[in-house]
Every structure is written in C-alpha cells, then in structure tokens.
Design a protein around this motif. Structure first.
Motif, short mmCIF file in Angstrom:
data_model
loop_
_atom_site.label_atom_id
_atom_site.label_comp_id
_atom_site.label_asym_id
_atom_site.label_seq_id
_atom_site.Cartn_x
_atom_site.Cartn_y
_atom_site.Cartn_z
N THR A 1 0.83 -1.22 0.00
CA THR A 1 0.00 0.00 0.00
C THR A 1 0.86 1.26 0.00
O THR A 1 0.43 2.30 -0.47
N THR B 1 -3.39 0.41 -4.98
CA THR B 1 -3.65 -0.51 -3.88
C THR B 1 -3.97 0.26 -2.60
O THR B 1 -4.83 -0.14 -1.82
N VAL C 1 -7.22 -0.68 -0.64
CA VAL C 1 -7.08 -1.51 0.56
C VAL C 1 -7.05 -0.71 1.86
O VAL C 1 -7.63 -1.11 2.86
#
Lengths: 273, 264
Positions: free
Chosen positions: A101, A107, A111
């Motif tokens: 991340t 991402t 996430v």
C-alpha cells in the motif's frame, strides 16, 4: 605547578568518567529501589500488613519458589511461544501489506480504507468471534496477538515507504536500478529506521494482547498465573507474573534493538542513547 | 556529440517548460546554461539525463536517442544526494554494482583520490562538510566514466570560498577526463570561469535566448578586463531576456484584466 596538576588530574578524570559510565544507567534504578525499600520497611515495622500489596521480599520468595518448581519457566515459555508466533504472523502480514500500500497508490486507495476501518475496532472485540472460528486453544490466541501486532507494523511500513525521499529514489533511477534492485538498495535501507520502530511498537502490542488472550481460558501462561493469583487470593503471584512480563517484554524489545543496531549505525540522530 | 533537436517539454497540466530547444555540444565542450528562475534550465538538463524525457523533439547522444538514464550520462544535483546508509566509498561505487569487485575498488579509490577525499573513504556521509559531500557526489557521477556530465547548480548551496575551490576542482577533473560538461547555474561569474560557451535562456516557455562564446585562456582571472567584458555581455543578455519576459507578461496582463473586469 600546572603541569603537575595536569598529570595528577588525568588519571583521576579517566576514573571519574568510568564511574559516570556505571552510575548514569544506575540513576534509573534509584526510584524503584527506593520505593521497594520504603514498602519493605513499612511492612516490617507493622505499618501495613502487606496482605494485598506484598512487600518485595515476599514477591521475591514467590518468584524464586515458582522458578524452583519449574512452574515459572513452563508458564513463561507458553506465553513466549504464543507471542513469538503471533508476532511472526503479524509482522509478516503487516510488512507485506504496508509495503504494497505504501508503494502502489492504487492498492493504497483500494485496501487502506478497509484496513483503517478494521484498525478502529478494539481488537479485543474480535475475541468471541475468534473463539467461535478457531476454537479456544492456541490458534485463536495466536491470531488475536497477530492482529494486535499487524496494525502498528502495517502503519509504520506504509508510512515509511510513502515518505522515502523522491530525490534519493531518483539517484537509483540515474544508476538504472531495476525494480528489485531499487527495493533492495534504496527503499529497504531507507525504511529501516522506521521499520525497527514499527517492530518495537508491534512487539509491545503483542505482549499486551497475549495477556488478553490468556485471560480468556488458558491453563498455561503468565496470563493464567495472573488470573489464578486473583482467584486464589495470591497477590504475590500476580506481582511475580507481572515482573516476569516486564523482564520478558524488556528483553525481547532489547533483542530487536540489538539485532537492528548494525543496520542503523549510519543514522544521523539527535539522541545518542 | 550531444544534440538537442527541437526539444520541448509540456507538463501534463499544460505548462510548457521548454519550447523548441536546438543545440549541439561538441565532445569535451563545457556548456554553461544560465537564465532567470523558472526559465526551464533544470528541466532541460533533466531531459538530457533521461530522467524526464522530452514531450517534443529528441535528445541524441552519438546517434542514440536518449529516453531513459544511461551509463554514458552522469548527473550531479544541487544537493549531494548521497545515500546516508552507505559509507563514502560505497556511495562513490554505487553505480558500479555490475562491475567485478577488484575493478570497482580501483575505480573508487581513483575517484576518491581525484577529489582529494581518500582519507574519508570509510566515513559516513553525515560526517562530511557540504563541499566534501558535493565532491563525493561528483566522484560518484564520474566513476562510470560518462561521456557527458550534467551539473544542476551543483555549487549553489556552498559558501563563496568552497564554491571557487570546487570550480577549480571541476576544471582539473575535466582537464584529466575531458567529458562533455553541461552545467546549469545562476551565477554569472561561475559561468564565465568554467564555460567554453554560455547559453542564456528565457522563460515562459523556456527557449534559447542567446549564445555567448567564452574563449578566454584558462586559468581565467576574474579581475581581468577580458573577464569583465564577457561578464558585461552576459549580464546585458540576461537583462534583455528578463525584459522580454516582463514585456510579454505585461502584454498578456491587460487582456486578462479586461476579462476580469466583467466581474465588476
């Protein structure tokens, strides 16, 4: 006269410095030792019966008794084992998720909000669910500890990767580093100081969560000793277990610092301790 | 031969930083680029380095179009940008990872010797002064033996004494290795001390405004009349380039003001 004074003064100054090196860490012991002495004397003089707050000598005796029968080692090892596994899993997951991340904006967007939402749940709230899912034995305990370790490691790694200096990364680009080489030669060393701090924070939470886990139905472990001491009215055993926690917690934290220190000698730090 | 062929750079937000820059730099030539802030001189250097390829035109080195960083092109930034976790020698050898160890060691030792920092080889970057750190950065850029060395205001953060010292140092290195140097600066004296040719740039969008040859014999005496003559020429060109920019800005402004007037 001055030359004489200097010659006489030099060895004295060295021994003074040596003494300071021994005495300075000892300063930290002053307060707890004074408090313990005060309480010991107070109980001996009959100012208190010391039943609910046992004096140091009684705690010491309980501690050595537990150690002599091997009980202490058995419980401490059980706890240590749980923390070790929980820490290992938590660190692994936290490092992988944090690195991804931190590295990839996409991402991160997908996430991170979910993980942040999960983070805001008090982790103890998971316990009933974990017991339903994973049973009352080791698995649920280790998973609870891993959850506790995960978040500080995740946050630390993500923050560290995101804040790696763009200018330093550019140096890697100038020398045409491939993706893996960039990670190994630039990103990894750059995040190392924050990573060690994240590991230490994670380990601290691991020790916190192992107590919670052992409160909830365990027949071994230092947490069990705490509960057992409460139910059987043995405050000295509780304090002895607490002391064992303190020793283990401090030792494992120190181990991380010790293992990391050769990798961090380059740091330009304000504090040198 | 380093050639820029109608190089332009437009950022994704529509800002045109460079427009139609064409120039050729001979092997071993020292080209100093000078101009007001925001004239695109650093951007131009970054297009040559391959870090930020141009959006129009192309950069060609000996027939190869540059679209990414290459070993033949070294760069020194305004800050030393040393890796704090590597000792000085390992910083210098950073670009030689693919070379055999013995080769790496001799090259690093040679480069440290050239910049006069042999005794600092085992030291951490944090223990260096600003000038020493920049010398290490120069050594690091020179160690892969680039044909072209780009310098982006490398001495601007240093005090006057250290700056003069490093300018001499750079000339010594250049005399030994004869790389093509392209250096960006905003210091007119520095430009004249170093350059074979001075290129004055103009802003909005960045263009070549004037090229001034600078062929004084080396070492150059800052107090000489010839130095002063070139200096006056460069300053005049800089002045004019800035006036043009101001005039252009004023030309645009009344219209903008008229447009804004509708609001009142």
């Amino acid at each position: 006269m001055t030359a004489d004074a200097e010659q006489a003064g030099a060895p004295e100054a060295i021994s003074k410095r040596g003494a300071a090196r021994v005495l300075r860490p000892a300063l930290g012991l002053l307060l707890p030792v004074a408090l313990a002495l005060f309480w010991e004397i107070a109980v001996r003089m009959g100012l208190s019966n010391g039943r609910l707050v046992p004096p140091p000598s009684v705690i010491w005796n309980t501690f050595t008794d537990l150690a002599a029968t091997g009980e202490l080692a058995r419980h401490a090892l059980a706890t240590l084992w749980r923390v070790a596994w929980g820490f290992a899993f938590g660190v692994m997951a936290g490092t992988i998720f944090g690195a991804i991340t931190g590295y990839s904006a996409l991402t991160h967007r997908v996430v991170d909000p979910t993980l942040q939402a999960l983070r805001s749940i008090p982790s103890i709230a998971w316990v009933p669910l974990f017991i339903l899912w994973f049973g009352i034995f080791e698995a649920s305990k280790i998973i609870l500890i891993a959850v506790g370790v995960f978040f500080p490691v995740y946050l630390g790694v993500m923050g560290a990767v995101m804040s790696v200096d763009r200018k330093i990364v550019e140096v890697g680009r100038v020398f045409r580093l491939s993706g893996p080489a960039m990670v190994r030669r630039i990103l990894l060393p750059a995040v190392m100081p924050s990573y060690v701090i994240a590991l230490r924070a994670g380990l601290g939470l691991g020790w916190m969560f192992v107590v919670a886990a052992e409160f909830l139905g365990a027949s071994t472990g230092l947490g069990f000793l705490l509960i057992d001491g409460q139910q059987l009215g043995k405050p000295a055993q509780i304090v002895a277990a607490i002391v064992a926690f303190a020793i283990l917690g401090k030792t494992t934290d120190w181990l991380i610092v010790l293992i990391a220190s050769p990798f961090l000698r380059w740091e330009d730090r304000f504090a040198r301790h | 031969m380093l050639v820029l062929d109608r190089v332009g750079k437009t950022y994704p937000n529509g800002v045109r930083a460079l427009d139609g820059i064409s120039l050729a730099v001979a092997p071993g030539e020292i080209l100093v680029v000078i101009g007001g802030s925001g004239c695109g001189k650093s951007t131009m250097l970054r297009t040559i380095s391959g870090l930020d390829p141009p959006t129009q035109g192309r950069v060609v080195l000996d027939g190869t179009v540059i679209t990414a960083p290459r070993e033949e092109i070294g760069i020194v930034f305004q800050e030393p940008r040393l890796l704090p976790w590597l000792r000085v020698a390992d910083n210098v050898g950073f670009g030689l990872a693919e070379y055999p160890k013995a080769e790496r060691r001799t090259r690093v030792a040679g480069a440290l010797d050239r910049v006069g920092l042999t005794e600092k080889a085992r030291v951490w970057p944090r223990e260096l002064s600003g000038g020493q750190a920049q010398r290490v950065a120069i050594a690091r850029a020179l160690v892969p033996r680039p044909q072209v060395l780009l310098l982006d205001e490398p001495f601007s953060a240093l005090d006057a004494f250290t700056r003069a010292d490093l300018q001499d140092h750079l000339l010594d290195l250049w005399a030994d290795l004869k790389p093509t140097l392209v250096m960006v600066t905003h210091d007119v004296d520095e430009a004249i001390v170093l350059a074979d040719r001075i290129m004055v740039m103009r802003a909005q969008p960045g263009r070549v405004y004037e090229e001034i040859p600078c062929e004084l014999p080396r070492p150059r005496d800052r107090q000489s009349a010839a130095f002063d003559f070139v200096k006056r020429r460069v300053l005049a060109a800089l002045d004019r380039s800035l006036d043009r920019a101001v005039a252009m800005a004023e030309e645009v402004e009344p219209r903008a003001a008229a447009g804004g007037g509708l609001w009142w």
